[in-house]
Scaffold this active site. Structure first.
Site, PDB file in Angstrom:
ATOM      1  N   HIS A   4      -3.306  -5.179   1.293  1.00  0.00           N
ATOM      2  CA  HIS A   4      -2.734  -5.419   2.633  1.00  0.00           C
ATOM      3  C   HIS A   4      -2.715  -6.916   2.964  1.00  0.00           C
ATOM      4  O   HIS A   4      -3.648  -7.416   3.592  1.00  0.00           O
ATOM      5  CB  HIS A   4      -3.573  -4.690   3.686  1.00  0.00           C
ATOM      6  CG  HIS A   4      -3.440  -3.214   3.643  1.00  0.00           C
ATOM      7  ND1 HIS A   4      -2.602  -2.510   4.483  1.00  0.00           N
ATOM      8  CD2 HIS A   4      -4.032  -2.296   2.850  1.00  0.00           C
ATOM      9  CE1 HIS A   4      -2.689  -1.220   4.211  1.00  0.00           C
ATOM     10  NE2 HIS A   4      -3.549  -1.063   3.227  1.00  0.00           N
ATOM     11  N   GLU A  63      -1.205  -8.354   5.201  1.00  0.00           N
ATOM     12  CA  GLU A  63      -1.079  -8.554   6.654  1.00  0.00           C
ATOM     13  C   GLU A  63      -2.436  -8.518   7.355  1.00  0.00           C
ATOM     14  O   GLU A  63      -2.535  -8.805   8.537  1.00  0.00           O
ATOM     15  CB  GLU A  63      -0.127  -7.496   7.246  1.00  0.00           C
ATOM     16  CG  GLU A  63      -0.680  -6.084   7.392  1.00  0.00           C
ATOM     17  CD  GLU A  63      -0.823  -5.322   6.074  1.00  0.00           C
ATOM     18  OE1 GLU A  63      -0.586  -5.906   4.996  1.00  0.00           O
ATOM     19  OE2 GLU A  63      -1.194  -4.134   6.124  1.00  0.00           O
ATOM     20  N   CYS A  92       0.823  -1.206   0.000  1.00  0.00           N
ATOM     21  CA  CYS A  92       0.000   0.000   0.000  1.00  0.00           C
ATOM     22  C   CYS A  92       0.867   1.272   0.000  1.00  0.00           C
ATOM     23  O   CYS A  92       1.500   1.553  -1.005  1.00  0.00           O
ATOM     24  CB  CYS A  92      -0.992  -0.055   1.149  1.00  0.00           C
ATOM     25  SG  CYS A  92      -2.420   0.964   0.824  1.00  0.00           S
TER      26      CYS A  92
HETATM   27  N1  GLN Z   1      -3.264   6.073  -0.287  1.00  0.00           N
HETATM   28  C1  GLN Z   1      -2.527   6.150   0.940  1.00  0.00           C
HETATM   29  C2  GLN Z   1      -1.350   7.134   0.831  1.00  0.00           C
HETATM   30  O1  GLN Z   1      -1.272   7.879  -0.065  1.00  0.00           O
HETATM   31  C3  GLN Z   1      -2.006   4.779   1.353  1.00  0.00           C
HETATM   32  C4  GLN Z   1      -3.107   4.005   2.005  1.00  0.00           C
HETATM   33  C5  GLN Z   1      -2.663   2.803   2.808  1.00  0.00           C
HETATM   34  O2  GLN Z   1      -1.463   2.539   3.004  1.00  0.00           O
HETATM   35  N2  GLN Z   1      -3.632   2.085   3.330  1.00  0.00           N
HETATM   36  O3  GLN Z   1      -0.518   7.203   1.676  1.00  0.00           O
END
Ligand code: GLN
Length: 197
Positions: free
Chosen positions: A179, A181, A84
């Site tokens: 994610h 995890e 992410c």
């Molecule tokens: N879109 C988020 C960001 O720009 C990341 C979201 C996440 O890690 N759940 O940081």
């Protein structure tokens, strides 16, 4: 063997737990260390960059002097998994918002990312994702997820949703927009550990 999890911000304990369970499942032992300061990354054999808020994470990684250590680790071709916000930080290029805010990226993976690729209506969702290294689909959890909109020739695309790349690899680097995890399915962490054991 030492596995590092960047612990400046974000879902750290979930990654630590998933790694512990995955190690136990495969009957391997390794030390798992959480990283908030400079000096620990160089001793790690593999690294996880968790989700969180990529602007905050990027700033603090530089301020703490950890960003350069991660770059050295990449030079040494050690496995790095970014999930992410981690996927955003690994990229060489961001979207308009990233450029305008001069957001710090590590620039280790030849990708251009969209920080919030799935828009507001789809803030969080789950998707049965086909991944080439798994026999059956993986229930991937997406939370304000980014996506890779463009990838260089050295990047292997592992999965996409519509036109958005959500899992990709470049040599030692594994980048995931979801994610792994946050589910009990350890297969993605196992795939990452396969690079070490
Ligand atoms: N879109 C988020 C960001 O720009 C990341 C979201 C996440 O890690 N759940 O940081």
């Amino acid at each position: 063997m030492k596995l590092g999890v960047i612990a400046i911000q974000g879902d750290v304990s979930e990654h630590v737990e998933a790694l512990e369970k995955a190690l136990e499942q495969r009957g391997e032992k390794a030390e798992i260390v959480t990283i908030k300061h400079k000096g620990i990354v160089p001793g790690c054999d593999a690294l996880v960059l968790p989700g969180g808020e990529s602007t905050t994470l990027g700033k603090l990684l530089i301020r703490e002097g950890i960003a350069d250590e991660i770059r050295d680790m990449n030079e040494a071709c050690k496995p790095i998994m970014g999930t992410c916000a981690g996927l955003i930080l690994l990229a060489t290029e961001g979207d308009e918002q990233v450029r305008k805010t001069h957001q710090h990226l590590l620039g280790l993976m030849d990708t251009r990312v969209n920080r919030n690729a799935f828009g507001r209506q789809r803030d969080s969702f789950e998707f049965q994702l086909e991944l080439p290294f798994l026999d059956t689909p993986y229930n991937a959890v997406f939370i304000r997820a980014p996506g890779i909109v463009e990838a260089g020739k050295d990047v292997t695309i592992l999965a996409s949703i519509d036109d958005m790349i959500v899992a990709a690899e470049q040599e030692n680097i594994l980048a995931l927009a979801f994610h792994p995890e946050l589910t009990d399915d350890l297969r993605v962490h196992q795939y990452f550990l396969d690079k070490l054991f």
